[in-house]
Write a protein that holds these residues in place. Structure first.
Motif, short mmCIF file in Angstrom:
data_model
loop_
_atom_site.label_atom_id
_atom_site.label_comp_id
_atom_site.label_asym_id
_atom_site.label_seq_id
_atom_site.Cartn_x
_atom_site.Cartn_y
_atom_site.Cartn_z
N LYS A 125 -1.49 -3.54 2.74
CA LYS A 125 -0.29 -4.29 2.38
C LYS A 125 0.58 -4.43 3.62
N THR A 126 1.20 -5.60 3.75
CA THR A 126 2.02 -5.89 4.93
C THR A 126 3.40 -6.35 4.50
N VAL A 127 4.33 -6.28 5.45
CA VAL A 127 5.70 -6.72 5.18
C VAL A 127 5.73 -8.20 4.86
N GLU A 128 4.93 -8.98 5.58
CA GLU A 128 4.95 -10.43 5.39
C GLU A 128 4.49 -10.83 3.99
N GLY B 267 6.11 -7.12 1.35
CA GLY B 267 7.45 -6.58 1.54
C GLY B 267 7.49 -5.21 2.17
N TYR B 268 6.34 -4.59 2.36
CA TYR B 268 6.29 -3.27 3.00
C TYR B 268 4.88 -3.04 3.51
N ASP B 269 4.75 -2.08 4.44
CA ASP B 269 3.45 -1.74 5.01
C ASP B 269 2.87 -0.53 4.28
N ALA B 270 1.63 -0.66 3.85
CA ALA B 270 0.99 0.45 3.13
C ALA B 270 -0.53 0.28 3.19
N ILE B 271 -1.20 1.38 2.94
CA ILE B 271 -2.66 1.42 2.85
C ILE B 271 -3.02 1.99 1.49
N LYS C 99 -4.97 5.23 -4.63
CA LYS C 99 -3.62 5.70 -4.30
C LYS C 99 -3.14 4.99 -3.05
N GLU C 100 -1.83 4.76 -3.03
CA GLU C 100 -1.23 4.01 -1.93
C GLU C 100 -0.38 4.95 -1.07
N TYR C 101 -0.48 4.76 0.24
CA TYR C 101 0.31 5.54 1.18
C TYR C 101 1.06 4.59 2.10
N LYS C 102 2.36 4.77 2.18
CA LYS C 102 3.16 3.93 3.07
C LYS C 102 2.93 4.34 4.52
N ILE C 103 2.96 3.36 5.40
CA ILE C 103 2.77 3.61 6.83
C ILE C 103 3.82 2.84 7.60
N ASN C 104 4.01 3.22 8.85
CA ASN C 104 4.89 2.47 9.74
C ASN C 104 4.12 1.30 10.34
#
Length: 209
Positions: free
Chosen positions: A39-42, A45-49, A81-86
């Protein structure tokens, strides 16, 4: 490890260090996990794997989930499961393998899982209330006692500590040390206890310690 990994609790045992001291440890079957979505910000709305764990037969999943996982080109996986990343982190690509090799002995991790459910608990067991009088004909030994607040306000105040369901809550134990890693069997040996009973699904993330 920039993101997390999932595993299953095998159980607890003890090992002995070089000084002969017994160390309580938990053995966790960790991974292998696969990246099923990025998942990306564009776009989101947020970065995640999003990662998947535990390979199962396709007939164990519903069609929407099978279609979602098929896009990543990996196996059919039971848990997601989803984990947010920078955004600056070097994240893995879709379909990449995430294994116990990404962890190091001596590293500290945070482990999340559901605690053991204990059913309906009394105020003594759930909130550590005291016994009532045990002598002189008292019949109030384990009862919670009065719960009202008088004529004003004439109701039970919200969040009053009462009997109710005990355990089975999402719990995180932080800063657990990795004692040993078995890469052949994907086993992780953690110092101390982790949430839940044997077979409990766990989420493991690197600690900031």
């Amino acid at each position: 490890m920039t993101i997390g990994i999932m595993g299953t609790k095998i159980g607890m045992t003890q090992i002995f260090d070089n000084n002969g001291l017994a160390i309580p440890v938990t053995i966790i079957k960790t991974g292998p996990c696969f990246v099923t979505q990025k998942k990306t910000v564009e776009k989101d709305g947020y970065d995640a794997i999003q990662i998947g764990y535990k390979i199962v037969k396709p007939n164990k999943l519903n069609k929407p989930l099978i279609g979602h996982i098929t896009k990543s080109g990996t196996h059919t996986l039971k848990y997601l499961k989803e984990y947010k990343i920078n955004h600056s982190d070097s994240s893995p690509d879709l379909g990449d393998l995430i294994s116990v090799d990404q962890l190091n002995i001596g590293q500290y991790v945070n482990i999340t899982g559901n605690s053991i459910g204990k059913g309906f608990g009394s105020t003594r067991k759930r909130h550590n209330f005291n016994f009532g009088p045990m002598t002189h004909g008292s019949k109030n030994h384990r009862a919670p006692g009065s719960i009202g607040a008088g004529t004003t306000p004439g109701r039970v105040i919200p969040n009053k500590r009462m009997p109710g369901r005990l355990g089975n809550q999402r719990t995180t134990i932080k800063n657990l040390e990795i004692i040993d890693i078995n890469t052949d069997d994907n086993l992780l040996i953690i110092k101390g206890a982790v949430p839940g009973k044997r077979g409990n699904l766990l989420s493991i993330q690197a600690s900031k310690k």
